[in-house]
Structures are given as structure tokens and as C-alpha cells.
Design a protein around this motif. Structure first.
Motif, PDB file in Angstrom:
ATOM      1  N   TYR A 124     123.610  33.784 -21.868  1.00 65.60           N
ATOM      2  CA  TYR A 124     124.031  34.240 -20.551  1.00 65.60           C
ATOM      3  C   TYR A 124     124.281  35.730 -20.462  1.00 65.60           C
ATOM      4  N   ILE A 125     124.423  36.388 -21.621  1.00 71.88           N
ATOM      5  CA  ILE A 125     124.851  37.779 -21.600  1.00 71.88           C
ATOM      6  C   ILE A 125     123.913  38.653 -20.748  1.00 71.88           C
ATOM      7  N   VAL A 141     122.837  30.086  -7.816  1.00 72.36           N
ATOM      8  CA  VAL A 141     122.948  30.654  -9.163  1.00 72.36           C
ATOM      9  C   VAL A 141     123.468  29.600 -10.142  1.00 72.36           C
ATOM     10  N   VAL A 142     124.502  28.853  -9.727  1.00 71.37           N
ATOM     11  CA  VAL A 142     125.037  27.819 -10.617  1.00 71.37           C
ATOM     12  C   VAL A 142     123.966  26.756 -10.877  1.00 71.37           C
ATOM     13  N   LEU A 143     123.241  26.351  -9.843  1.00 68.85           N
ATOM     14  CA  LEU A 143     122.198  25.345 -10.030  1.00 68.85           C
ATOM     15  C   LEU A 143     121.105  25.834 -10.973  1.00 68.85           C
ATOM     16  N   ILE A 159     116.038  32.256 -16.904  1.00 68.72           N
ATOM     17  CA  ILE A 159     117.133  32.155 -15.953  1.00 68.72           C
ATOM     18  C   ILE A 159     117.469  33.531 -15.384  1.00 68.72           C
ATOM     19  N   ALA A 160     117.476  34.532 -16.270  1.00 73.45           N
ATOM     20  CA  ALA A 160     117.822  35.886 -15.823  1.00 73.45           C
ATOM     21  C   ALA A 160     116.906  36.323 -14.701  1.00 73.45           C
ATOM     22  N   LYS A 161     115.605  36.061 -14.905  1.00 73.91           N
ATOM     23  CA  LYS A 161     114.621  36.467 -13.917  1.00 73.91           C
ATOM     24  C   LYS A 161     114.843  35.717 -12.602  1.00 73.91           C
ATOM     25  N   SER A 162     115.068  34.405 -12.697  1.00 67.80           N
ATOM     26  CA  SER A 162     115.289  33.602 -11.488  1.00 67.80           C
ATOM     27  C   SER A 162     116.473  34.136 -10.692  1.00 67.80           C
TER      28      SER A 162
END
Ligand code: ZN
Length: 221
Positions: free
Chosen positions: A160-161, A91-93, A102-105
Motif C-alpha cells: 500500500y505504501i 478506493v476502498v473497493l 491498485i496504485a494505477k487504478s
């Protein structure tokens, strides 16, 4: 952006009435005002991120090893902990690499790791360790990972929210396991539910306007 004729102020967010005087607000066309600050590239200390991830991983592994050696006499927990640690690193990566969606990943990652652990449990002859421990662990570590990323990588609130919300909603899934009694120990599921609930409430209190705006924006697309 809306404008209050009484107070002579522009109001951000989704207010229909002025938050100060409660008069109806006037809709002002969205004028793209130039940002007074230059765009700062996403900057973070890679060493610091890696150091924190590594120390959390080592601490978690040591604590779980100690608990197992002295209290449980098995190493099953290490498999389970490793799921959590792998999910935290990934997740951090994902957030650091800042790929598209990003949310989807992250949602895909949490779901695929969870399914993998459930499959592994099934192949081993179902003892419910995946639903009892692994899935709640993945959810908990994913939330911790996002918190680290938000603190250290300093992604924008708007960015990020939604990931936090997605992860927090997924973290509620262990409630289903509790409901159907697919767990041998309710504690990890409750931890995941608790942490997710706190995240949801905190985010909604502090970033209500951003959450609503982002949700509206995504729904339109
Ligand atoms: Zn007003």
C-alpha cells in the motif's frame, strides 16, 4: 541484503555502511529464504469495512446537510460531498478487490472524478466549486479511504505504501488551484494539502526503507 563482518549481522534495506558500527557492508547475494510463516490469505471483515464506510458516509452527509440548512441555504455542498463519498467507496473497493495495479487504478479514479467535477462545473457556467471544493474533497476522502483499507484490510506495507504516496502527491494538486487563485474559499485546498503533507511525512518517517525499496523496484521495471 548486506552483511557486516564486524557485527556479524545481516542488514536489510539500502545501507552502504553498517548502521551499528559504520563499517562498509559486504554485499550478500540475495538468497530466497523460505518464509517461516505460512502465507496468510488477505482476510478482513467485510461487514466491518462496510459498516465503517456507511457510518462515515452517513455522518458526512448529515453534517453537510445540517451546515447547509442552517448556514448556507443551498444544497450545492451535497453534490460536492457526494464526490468525496463516491471516491472513498471506490478506493476502498479497489483495494479490497485487490486487482492488479491498485496504485494505477486509484490514481486514474482520483483524476477522472476530478476531471468530471471540473467539467460539470464548466458546463454549469464555472463558479469554481470544483476546484474550490470537489477536487480537494476527492483527494481528502481518497486518503481517508486508503487509511481505512490499510487498517481494516491489512494489506502489506509494501503493497500500500505506493498508493498512499500517489494519493498524497495528488492531494498536493490543490496547491496549484491556490496558486492560480482558482478557488473561492482556500480552506478545502489547505485541508487537502495539509493531510497529504502529514501522510507523506508520516510514511517517510515510519516506512522510509520500504518506500525507497519500492521506488527502486518500480523504477527498474
Ligand atoms: Zn557493524
Amino acid at each position: 541484503m548486506r552483511y557486516c563482518q564486524e557485527c556479524k549481522v545481516s542488514v536489510n534495506g539500502d545501507w552502504l555502511n553498517c548502521p551499528l558500527c559504520h563499517q562498509p557492508l559486504e554485499k550478500v547475494s540475495e538468497i530466497p529464504t523460505p518464509n517461516p510463516y505460512p502465507d496468510i490469505p488477505l482476510r478482513f471483515n467485510k461487514q466491518q469495512v462496510l459498516r465503517i464506510l456507511t457510518s462515515i458516509s452517513i455522518a458526512t452527509i448529515s453534517i453537510s446537510l445540517i451546515i447547509e440548512l442552517f448556514f448556507l441555504n443551498s444544497t450545492r455542498g451535497l453534490n460536492i460531498i457526494s464526490f468525496g463519498i463516491v471516491s472513498m467507496w471506490l478506493v476502498v473497493l479497489i483495494i479490497i478487490r485487490k486487482r492488479r495495479n491498485i496504485a494505477k487504478s486509484i490514481v486514474y479514479l482520483i483524476i477522472s472524478l476530478s476531471l468530471l467535477s471540473i467539467y460539470w462545473d464548466y458546463v454549469e457556467g464555472w463558479s469554481a466549486w470544483s476546484t474550490t471544493h470537489a477536487v480537494p474533497m476527492i483527494c481528502i476522502f481518497a486518503l481517508i479511504a486508503m487509511y481505512i483499507a490499510v487498517r481494516l484490510v491489512k494489506v502489506e506495507v509494501e503493497d500500500y505504501i505506493l498508493y498512499l504516496l500517489c494519493a498524497a502527491l495528488i492531494g498536493l494538486i490543490p496547491a496549484v488551484f491556490l496558486f492560480f487563485d482558482w478557488v473561492t474559499n482556500p480552506l478545502p485546498a489547505w485541508l487537502s494539502i495539509g493531510l497529504s503533507t502529514v501522510m507523506l511525512i508520516v510514511n517517510f518517517i515510519f516506512y522510509r526503507a520500504e518506500v525507497l525499496r519500492e521506488l527502486k523496484k518500480r523504477m527498474m521495471v
